[in-house]
Design a protein around this motif. Structure first.
Motif, short mmCIF file in Angstrom:
data_model
loop_
_atom_site.label_atom_id
_atom_site.label_comp_id
_atom_site.label_asym_id
_atom_site.label_seq_id
_atom_site.Cartn_x
_atom_site.Cartn_y
_atom_site.Cartn_z
N SER A 20 41.48 43.30 57.92
CA SER A 20 40.49 44.38 58.03
C SER A 20 39.22 44.04 57.26
O SER A 20 38.18 44.60 57.50
CB SER A 20 41.08 45.68 57.51
N SER A 21 39.30 43.09 56.36
CA SER A 21 38.09 42.73 55.62
C SER A 21 37.89 41.22 55.67
O SER A 21 38.83 40.46 55.53
CB SER A 21 38.20 43.19 54.18
N PRO A 23 35.61 38.18 53.80
CA PRO A 23 36.66 37.16 53.90
C PRO A 23 37.97 37.62 53.28
O PRO A 23 38.05 38.71 52.73
CB PRO A 23 36.07 36.02 53.07
N VAL A 26 39.37 36.52 47.75
CA VAL A 26 39.05 35.36 46.92
C VAL A 26 39.19 35.81 45.48
O VAL A 26 38.72 36.87 45.09
CB VAL A 26 37.61 34.88 47.20
N GLU A 27 39.86 34.98 44.68
CA GLU A 27 40.09 35.35 43.29
C GLU A 27 38.84 35.06 42.46
O GLU A 27 38.17 34.05 42.69
CB GLU A 27 41.27 34.52 42.79
N ASN A 28 38.52 35.91 41.50
CA ASN A 28 37.36 35.69 40.64
C ASN A 28 37.71 34.70 39.54
O ASN A 28 38.37 35.03 38.56
CB ASN A 28 36.91 37.02 40.03
N VAL A 30 35.39 33.07 37.76
CA VAL A 30 34.25 32.88 36.86
C VAL A 30 34.66 32.91 35.38
O VAL A 30 34.23 32.03 34.62
CB VAL A 30 33.12 33.88 37.19
N LYS A 33 36.06 29.57 34.46
CA LYS A 33 35.02 28.54 34.44
C LYS A 33 34.15 28.69 33.19
O LYS A 33 33.75 27.71 32.57
CB LYS A 33 34.14 28.65 35.69
N GLN A 34 33.86 29.96 32.83
CA GLN A 34 33.05 30.19 31.64
C GLN A 34 33.75 29.63 30.41
O GLN A 34 33.14 28.95 29.58
CB GLN A 34 32.77 31.69 31.48
N PHE A 37 33.59 25.70 30.58
CA PHE A 37 32.29 25.06 30.33
C PHE A 37 31.70 25.42 28.98
O PHE A 37 30.70 24.83 28.57
CB PHE A 37 31.31 25.37 31.47
N GLN A 38 32.30 26.38 28.28
CA GLN A 38 31.79 26.71 26.95
C GLN A 38 32.61 26.06 25.84
O GLN A 38 32.33 26.24 24.66
CB GLN A 38 31.76 28.23 26.77
N GLY A 49 32.72 18.92 33.92
CA GLY A 49 33.69 19.47 34.86
C GLY A 49 35.02 18.74 34.89
O GLY A 49 36.04 19.28 35.28
#
Lengths: 85, 261
Positions: A20-21, A23, A26-28, A30, A33-34, A37-38, A49
């Protein structure tokens, strides 16, 4: 009777697989990754990376050095008169 | 990671300016070598290096902004200035081609028949595909604004839908223009009419492709939760660029397609 049951099952499956939706969920990633990279590991951002970064960097630098050499060769060659047979 | 006592971004040393400069050298020399000695190797190498440089440089900027938090308000202000100055430079780039067009068309030489369009040129009907193209780009300007408002209001699904629609409209424009190029009754070699037409519209088409790519990257980032309702400068930059592309088309349509027909 069996055919009707099979048809009903098919209809249920068809309904379930239509999303019904768009895409699909998708899992967040971020926050992950924060954190990655910190990390205070002294790595510059273009290598931070992981090993894929290093591979891509080495490939790019190899092409840069090869390319710089090749262009100098071609330009020097083009600067001299070419012998025509 | 509080090693600095100021809000500015001191970037890590990066190899990409060097690789980009070498790519530019290879592309330019490569084009010359291709034209004189029929070898595509150098130019292709330059293109590959350029693509690698762009991918890694912009990947790093996303890391610095979205993952490391370096894009504070003063830094973002600098990025805004940068994008505006870049778009301004592109305006001047197109100004040159419009200058060339008006120079040739306002005072057509005897060689052209003293008229514009020149004798023998069958122009394209401005009210057919070119008008459709105008509608497509104007609509895409609406959808990109819709996407912006969706992002600002935190409407994830709508943002994805409207951004996708914008990109599809961009692709549709490119497809229609490619068909027009294929079907056109004149070529770039058809005097100054052909030159001004294809160089101006050709560079515009290239910018549509660049803009669509920029928007596509923004779509990927939106799907991956990179944008917040307060902070989404990458998208704003793409939207500014897209509006610029739209405005250039309007000038092209009015000058070359309509007045010039």
């Amino acid at each position: 009777m069996l055919l009707t049951k099979q048809l009903m099952a098919l209809r249920q499956v068809a309904r379930r697989s239509i999303c019904s939706s768009a895409p699909r969920q998708v899992e967040n990633k971020v926050p992950q990754k924060q954190k990655h990279f910190q990390e205070d590991n002294g790595m510059p951002v273009h290598l931070k990376g992981g090993s894929a970064d290093a591979l891509l960097y080495r490939m790019t630098m190899a092409l840069t050095v090869l390319g710089a050499g090749y262009v100098v060769y071609e330009l020097v060659k083009a600067s001299f008169p070419q012998k025509k047979d | 990671m509080a090693h600095q006592a100021h809000a500015y971004h001191m970037v890590d040393p990066s190899p990409w300016p060097l690789t980009g400069a070498v790519a530019a050298l290879l592309l330019t020399s490569g084009t010359a070598i291709w034209m004189h000695f029929n070898s595509l190797v150098l130019m292709t190498l330059g293109l590959v290096l350029l693509l690698l440089t762009m991918y890694q440089w912009w990947r790093d900027i996303i890391r610095e902004g979205t993952f490391q938090g370096h894009h504070t308000p003063p830094v973002q202000k600098g990025l805004r200035y940068g994008m505006i100055l870049f778009i301004t430079s592109e305006v001047f780039f197109f100004l040159g081609f419009f200058w060339a067009f008006y120079h040739s068309s306002l005072a057509p030489t005897p060689e052209l028949g003293g008229c514009w369009p020149p004798t023998g040129i069958t122009t394209l009907d401005p009210f057919e595909v070119p008008l459709l193209n105008t509608a497509v780009l104007l609509a895409s300007g609406v959808t990109v604004t819709w996407a912006h408002h969706s992002i600002m209001e935190g409407q994830r699904k709508q943002a994805i839908q409207s951004l996708t629609l914008t990109i599809l409209l961009g692709f549709y424009f490119t497809f229609l223009q490619a068909m027009e190029y294929f079907e056109a009754p004149f070529t770039i070699a058809d005097g100054v009419y052909g030159s001004t037409f294809f160089v101006a519209t050709g560079f515009h088409g290239l910018h549509v492709i660049i803009g669509s790519t920029f928007l596509a990257v923004c779509l990927l980032r939106q799907v991956q939760f990179h944008f917040t309702s307060e902070h989404h400068f990458g998208f704003e930059a793409a939207a500014w660029y897209w509006h610029f592309v739209d405005v250039v088309w309007l000038f092209l349509y009015i000058s070359i397609y309509w007045w010039g027909s």
